[in-house]
Design an enzyme around this catalytic site. Structure first.
Site, PDB file in Angstrom:
ATOM      1  N   LYS A 135     107.761 -23.765  76.402  1.00 20.49           N
ATOM      2  CA  LYS A 135     108.867 -23.843  75.451  1.00 20.49           C
ATOM      3  C   LYS A 135     108.372 -23.501  74.054  1.00 20.49           C
ATOM      4  CE  LYS A 135     111.171 -27.821  77.690  1.00 20.49           C
ATOM      5  NZ  LYS A 135     112.524 -27.301  77.911  1.00 20.49           N
TER       6      LYS A 135
ATOM      7  N   ARG B 139     114.877 -30.053  88.620  1.00 19.20           N
ATOM      8  CA  ARG B 139     115.581 -29.953  89.908  1.00 19.20           C
ATOM      9  C   ARG B 139     114.605 -29.935  91.070  1.00 19.20           C
ATOM     10  NH1 ARG B 139     118.425 -24.645  87.893  1.00 19.20           N
ATOM     11  NH2 ARG B 139     118.006 -25.831  85.994  1.00 19.20           N
TER      12      ARG B 139
END
Length: 460
Positions: free
Chosen positions: A239, A313
């Site tokens: 990020k 996820r």
């Protein structure tokens, strides 16, 4: 402690007034009281307070503004903003209100006393409230304690809230309520067939783990699965700095389910509870999982990794698959999963997905009662093709950028085949600016709504 004051003859009357009702109230007061209130310019706006002195220099009574009906629709917990401004003392609500309004006032008052004090002590609020007649003080205190636990866990930086510390917090909660807990750590995850939890967390010096807590021996079964990514660098798809700044909150799903679990256990709900938390740090090292890797999940479905920053996820999938092997009556997943959910509904609403109309109806009612807003989004079946890359069964990060929160929810649903009642919450877990009863920082979302809904949803 977020607790109510004990009733006594010395409590101070507190009148909560709307602007439209102020003149009627002033009209039945003694002239000195009415004159004092008018002189100080109290008008009943949200956040306004007015303290009327007694002849002996004490407090005769106090006023708090409820705001107009329009302003009440634009905010929650209006009394909480007044609670911090009132002088020290024990207060009781002297004005008449509906039970739901009193409940909001009382809970908001408790939550207004929350402060995160692990690293710096804050000046305590000295104004305490007697729980209004007709409300269950103990129940409201349990809800406030669960919310405070969630906030504390999210607010703690990753240096002190890595996977091992999150495990310790879960163990403390289990000890508090006599729950059972088992934890699978490190390479044992491979031995026990949790390959995606291991893959996401293996690059960290704080080993990945699956926390499995259970409580209760009678009633319907409820499984809570919470995303426990204690810090998310994004992995090899790292990020940018601005996006990494709040990633201590990426375990907000686990914090939420632990707070909700406290409410359930403290209230003694007649159900069998299981809490599953895959706790990892998505770090970067030579052992980090890579873009284009294909992982095989616990369920046997293969997953192509097209972005290592879509890791939540993956860890949830293994935990959901485990829970689905012994199908519960209700399974709830909570996660700070996608930025797309924030774009869709902003930070204040908790979007959720379910195919269970009964759960959705109960949750809607619970959210209104608890003043804990949620918003239903669809498991839109036509988007299933977006999560099918061709080279593997599933794609963890579909290209194109469309419907990111829906495709993430569809991904998770692939791992829940045997459980009839399933709901997934894509929460934010953070209050970006301070609001009444919600200081800037970690915050619970949807947990009070779920707690309120459970008796109806599970027929308790």
């Amino acid at each position: 402690m977020l607790t109510f004051a004990k009733p006594s003859a010395a409590t101070i009357p507190l009148h909560i007034l709307e602007p439209d009702g102020l003149e009627d109230w002033l009209g039945v007061q003694e002239d000195p009281v009415a004159s004092w209130v008018r002189t100080l310019g109290f008008s009943g706006q949200v956040g306004q307070v007015c303290v009327v002195p007694s002849d002996d220099g004490g407090i005769l009574l106090a006023l708090a503004g409820a705001g107009s009906v329009a302003s009440q629709k634009r905010g929650r917990f209006g009394l909480a903003s007044a609670a911090a401004q009132l002088p020290a003392g024990d207060y009781h609500i002297a004005s008449a209100h509906r039970g739901d309004v009193l409940s909001e006032h009382a809970l908001g008052w408790l939550l207004s006393h929350y402060s995160f004090e692990r690293y710096r002590k804050a000046a305590p609020h000295q104004a305490r409230l007697v729980c209004p007649d007709g409300l269950d003080a103990g129940r409201l205190e349990k809800i406030a304690a669960g919310e405070a636990l969630t906030r504390d866990l999210i607010n703690t930086p990753a240096s002190d809230m890595g996977p091992s510390a999150l495990e310790a917090a879960a163990r403390d909660l289990a000890d508090q309520h006599g729950a059972k807990i088992a934890v699978t750590v490190g390479d044992a995850l491979l031995d026990e067939n949790f390959p995606m939890i291991h893959a996401v967390g293996r690059a960290s010096t704080d080993a990945p783990r699956l926390i499995d807590m259970s409580w209760g021996d009678a009633g319907p079964t409820l499984v809570l699965v919470g995303k426990g990514v204690c810090f998310d660098t994004g992995g090899l798809n790292i990020k940018p700095g601005a996006s990494m700044g709040l990633m201590k909150k990426d375990m907000g799903g686990s914090a939420a389910v632990l707070g909700l679990a406290h409410m359930i256990m403290a209230a003694g709900l007649k159900l069998r509870l299981r809490v599953l938390i895959p706790a990892v740090e998505n770090a970067i090292s030579g052992s980090a999982f890579r873009p284009q890797d294909i992982l095989t999940s616990r369920k046997g479905l293969t997953v192509e990794i097209n972005n290592t920053d879509a890791e939540g996820r993956l860890v949830l999938a293994d935990a959901l698959a485990l829970a689905d092997e012994t199908p519960p009556d209700l399974m709830i997943c909570m996660a700070t999963l996608t930025g797309a959910a924030r774009v869709a509904v902003g930070p204040d609403l908790a979007p959720y997905f379910t195919d269970d109309e009964g759960f959705a109806t109960g949750l809607t009612e619970g959210a209104i009662a608890a003043r804990d807003p949620v918003w239903r989004l669809p498991f839109h079946d036509p988007y299933e093709a977006m999560i099918e890359p061709g080279i593997a069964d599933l794609d963890n990060a579909p290209k194109g950028g469309f419907a990111g929160c829906i495709t993430a929810a569809l991904f998770l649903r692939r791992f829940v085949e045997n459980t009839d009642r399933f709901a997934h919450f894509d929460i934010y877990g953070w209050q970006p600016t301070g609001a009444p009863a919600r200081p800037k920082g970690g915050v619970g979302q949807a947990t009070r709504a779920i707690f309120e809904a459970l008796p109806k949803v599970l027929d308790l």
